[in-house]
Design a protein around this motif. Sequence first.
Motif, PDB file in Angstrom:
ATOM      1  N   LEU A 157       0.823  -1.214   0.000  1.00 58.16           N
ATOM      2  CA  LEU A 157       0.000   0.000   0.000  1.00 58.16           C
ATOM      3  C   LEU A 157       0.853   1.258   0.000  1.00 58.16           C
ATOM      4  N   ARG A 158       1.919   1.232   0.770  1.00 54.72           N
ATOM      5  CA  ARG A 158       2.802   2.400   0.835  1.00 54.72           C
ATOM      6  C   ARG A 158       3.387   2.725  -0.534  1.00 54.72           C
ATOM      7  N   GLN A 159       3.673   1.697  -1.311  1.00 57.51           N
ATOM      8  CA  GLN A 159       4.278   1.911  -2.624  1.00 57.51           C
ATOM      9  C   GLN A 159       3.275   2.378  -3.670  1.00 57.51           C
ATOM     10  N   ILE A 160       2.023   1.931  -3.577  1.00 60.17           N
ATOM     11  CA  ILE A 160       1.071   2.268  -4.637  1.00 60.17           C
ATOM     12  C   ILE A 160       0.235   3.515  -4.343  1.00 60.17           C
ATOM     13  N   LEU A 161       0.181   3.931  -3.089  1.00 55.25           N
ATOM     14  CA  LEU A 161      -0.631   5.104  -2.764  1.00 55.25           C
ATOM     15  C   LEU A 161       0.069   6.397  -3.175  1.00 55.25           C
ATOM     16  N   PRO A 162      -0.705   7.383  -3.619  1.00 57.47           N
ATOM     17  CA  PRO A 162      -0.109   8.687  -3.932  1.00 57.47           C
ATOM     18  C   PRO A 162       0.316   9.414  -2.655  1.00 57.47           C
ATOM     19  N   GLY A 163       1.052  10.491  -2.789  1.00 58.57           N
ATOM     20  CA  GLY A 163       1.683  11.212  -1.693  1.00 58.57           C
ATOM     21  C   GLY A 163       0.850  11.448  -0.454  1.00 58.57           C
ATOM     22  N   ARG A 164      -0.298  12.107  -0.591  1.00 56.72           N
ATOM     23  CA  ARG A 164      -1.114  12.461   0.575  1.00 56.72           C
ATOM     24  C   ARG A 164      -1.680  11.219   1.261  1.00 56.72           C
ATOM     25  N   ALA A 165      -2.165  10.271   0.483  1.00 57.56           N
ATOM     26  CA  ALA A 165      -2.725   9.042   1.051  1.00 57.56           C
ATOM     27  C   ALA A 165      -1.626   8.224   1.735  1.00 57.56           C
ATOM     28  N   ARG A 166      -0.445   8.230   1.151  1.00 53.39           N
ATOM     29  CA  ARG A 166       0.693   7.522   1.771  1.00 53.39           C
ATOM     30  C   ARG A 166       1.028   8.144   3.123  1.00 53.39           C
ATOM     31  N   THR A 167       0.982   9.468   3.185  1.00 51.98           N
ATOM     32  CA  THR A 167       1.256  10.156   4.445  1.00 51.98           C
ATOM     33  C   THR A 167       0.220   9.789   5.503  1.00 51.98           C
ATOM     34  N   VAL A 168      -1.050   9.736   5.112  1.00 50.14           N
ATOM     35  CA  VAL A 168      -2.112   9.361   6.046  1.00 50.14           C
ATOM     36  C   VAL A 168      -1.912   7.922   6.523  1.00 50.14           C
TER      37      VAL A 168
END
Length: 168
Positions: free
Chosen positions: A76-87
């Motif tokens: 998930l960390r690799q496929i999520l875009p910046g803001r979602a990865r931060t959340v």
Amino acid sequence: MWQRFSRGLAKVEAAAVGSLILFAAGMLCVQITARALFNTSFSWAEESVRYAIIWMVFLSCGLAFRKDAHISIDVLRQILPGRARTVLELLITLVCAVLAGLLVWYGTAMVQTLYRFGQVSPAMEAPMYWFYLAIPVSGVLMLIRLAESLVRILRRRPVREPAPVLAG
């Protein structure tokens, strides 16, 4: 100031873990040698190694959080875009902090109970609360490292490079 404290704490943690590894390895060698050559053994040797390994494992948890080296599934960390990865990183860090807080809370209660009852280890006859103290101490160390991670995430700094995976 904080960086200096953090580096110093990491050195103390690493030195403690390294010392415990050396102690455990040395004590096992002494025990094996005593059995093989002199047909005798020390009743407290295996118990001391067991408790050294327990302390070593618990102390290593804080170091692993510092280096972002805990085992993780990061799809998930690799496929999520910046803001979602931060959340996601924020959520994971907060859940880990809650669990570390529970280690501190319940570990402290357990240590206090063992202290009150005066329970001692079977072979070494050392107070058992010394060994169980590893639980709340490691929880505090993990909370410190998780607070550092939380600050890093909120400042949107890149994730540290994880420790290299050793392939065998």
